[in-house]
Scaffold this active site. Structure first.
Site, PDB file in Angstrom:
ATOM      1  N   LYS A 125       2.881 -25.629  93.900  1.00 15.94           N
ATOM      2  CA  LYS A 125       1.938 -24.617  93.416  1.00 15.94           C
ATOM      3  C   LYS A 125       2.376 -23.187  93.771  1.00 15.94           C
ATOM      4  O   LYS A 125       3.363 -22.996  94.468  1.00 15.94           O
ATOM      5  CB  LYS A 125       0.535 -24.918  93.975  1.00 15.94           C
TER       6      LYS A 125
HETATM    7  C1  PLP Z   1      -4.839 -29.711  87.226  1.00 14.08           C
HETATM    8  C2  PLP Z   1      -4.803 -30.282  88.613  1.00 14.08           C
HETATM    9  N1  PLP Z   1      -5.951 -30.533  89.246  1.00 14.08           N
HETATM   10  C3  PLP Z   1      -5.974 -31.028  90.497  1.00 14.08           C
HETATM   11  C4  PLP Z   1      -4.803 -31.297  91.178  1.00 14.08           C
HETATM   12  C5  PLP Z   1      -4.881 -31.871  92.544  1.00 14.08           C
HETATM   13  O1  PLP Z   1      -4.345 -31.037  93.523  1.00 14.08           O
HETATM   14  P1  PLP Z   1      -4.069 -31.588  94.985  1.00 14.08           P
HETATM   15  O2  PLP Z   1      -2.761 -32.317  94.961  1.00 14.08           O
HETATM   16  O3  PLP Z   1      -4.017 -30.357  95.845  1.00 14.08           O
HETATM   17  O4  PLP Z   1      -5.184 -32.477  95.362  1.00 14.08           O
HETATM   18  C6  PLP Z   1      -3.579 -31.050  90.552  1.00 14.08           C
HETATM   19  C7  PLP Z   1      -2.341 -31.328  91.265  1.00 14.08           C
HETATM   20  O5  PLP Z   1      -1.256 -31.169  90.830  1.00 14.08           O
HETATM   21  C8  PLP Z   1      -3.574 -30.532  89.247  1.00 14.08           C
HETATM   22  O6  PLP Z   1      -2.429 -30.292  88.600  1.00 14.08           O
END
Ligand code: PLP
Length: 380
Positions: A181
């Protein structure tokens, strides 16, 4: 040499910060986490920020705090990572899908109204690749039908909707600090809110439902060993090791953004003349912190999957964001008809994300462009 998809940018600043915390005697949630929360509030202009161990946790807590219960419907996009959908399912609520727009791959705000029923309780857009959903239109719909807006901003830390940072005036906005990210804490996320009650409830739920705001201090002289648990919570807190990494990243955010902007511009210039490639254009109201560089293969001569394989053979790692979630075995029981989502289907057939991150050099970017030009030359 392999050109990786998304390598995090780690400097001595990050390493020194983590070393300091390792030597400090306090590794878990503490002053560094609280510091990161204040810095995020300062950066975005938000009122309350709760740092957590992932965006998935932030989404789960946001849905709970929004009062989503078994049987409720949540309108969202199928063009997302599974977290968005799983967190709805954790609560035995039902995700109701709406197609995306071809120009930004974000939920189509004009197709939402027909999906609203008596059971609809929330709209959950996903800001894609740094491109914002149409927040004004979504807010109007929420007002009209008394729904809650919950933003999945995993891709959009530092992006703007019109002239304001995403999350600035949100009741529920969820960020991810996963290593791919815009800024990272290793694993991590944050829930940003303008509602103190949401903040307080989410804070308690993030640490087993302990009802003292400073539960993380219970082992220190400024805290107390006495506490009560008044709701069933989770173990979703961020550690100081993660937070201190985030503090270093946030301190370098303008550099990280600028680097991504440069790579984006190079790709754009290098690829725009290639017939058979379309660059995802975005929308007029987004000022993105560019998270992905997404192209669509629009050529009869080469298919997206073959393109990715050729790139891999040249040591260039690409990815696809996203496989529409209704294609996964787990969600088959939702009985979604692919034909209802023509834009999503086309996006999935054509799109891919090129290597894109803040550590890529200009040389590597040109290397990717050269390989792509050769692929298309050899196919003509
Ligand atoms: C659109 C979206 N939502 C939620 C997430 C979840 O993030 P995390 O891995 O921090 O839980 C991601 C992870 O890549 C994502 O791309």
């Amino acid at each position: 040499m392999t050109i990786n998809f998304a390598t995090p940018s780690i400097t001595n600043k990050e390493i020194n910060n983590v070393t300091k915390v390792l030597n400090s005697g306090w590794l878990t949630t503490g002053s560094q986490t609280k510091n990161l929360e204040s810095l995020i509030n300062q950066y975005i202009g938000s009122e309350f920020c709760l740092c957590l161990n992932s965006c998935t946790s932030a989404l789960h807590l946001a849905l709970i705090c929004a009062g989503i219960k078994a049987g409720d419907e949540v309108i969202t996009t199928p063009f997302t990572f599974v977290s968005t959908i799983n967190t709805i399912l954790y609560l035995r609520a039902k995700p109701v899908f709406v197609d995306i727009k071809p120009q930004d791959f974000v939920i189509d705000e004009d197709k939402i109204e027909s999906k609203i029923t008596k059971k609809t309780k929330a709209i959950l857009p996903v800001h894609y690749a740094g491109f914002s959903a149409n927040l004004d239109k979504l807010s109007l719909l929420c007002k009209k039908y008394n729904l809650t807006l919950i933003e999945d901003a995993a891709h959009a830390f530092g992006s703007k909707y019109r002239n304001r940072f995403i999350g600035r005036s949100s009741r529920f906005c969820c960020f991810s600090f996963y290593p791919t990210k815009n800024i990272t804490t290793g694993e991590g996320g944050a829930l940003v809110t303008n509602d103190e009650n949401v903040y307080k409830k989410a804070l308690s739920l993030s640490l087993h439902g302990i009802n003292k705001g400073n539960a993380w201090k219970r082992y220190s002289t400024t805290g107390s060993w006495k506490y009560d648990v008044d709701k069933l919570g989770f173990k979703y807190n961020m550690t100081d090791l993660q937070a201190t990494l985030g503090i270093a990243q946030l301190g370098r955010i303008n550099i990280l953004k600028r680097r991504r902007d440069i790579i984006y511009q190079l790709y754009k210039e290098g690829l725009s003349e290639i017939k058979g490639i379309e660059i995802l254009s975005g929308n007029a109201y987004s000022f993105p912190f560019r998270h992905l560089f997404v192209i669509k293969i629009k050529s009869k001569k080469i298919k997206r999957d073959d393109f990715i394989e050729i790139m891999k053979k040249k040591n260039i790692v690409c990815s696809v964001h996203f496989i529409p979630v209704y294609k996964f075995t787990l969600y088959k029981e939702l009985l979604v008809k692919n034909s209802e989502f023509p834009n999503c289907e086309t996006a999935y057939k054509d799109c891919l994300s090129l290597p894109f991150n803040a550590v890529m050099g200009i040389k590597e970017t040109w290397q990717v462009i050269k390989v792509i030009k050769n692929i298309f030359k050899s196919k003509n």
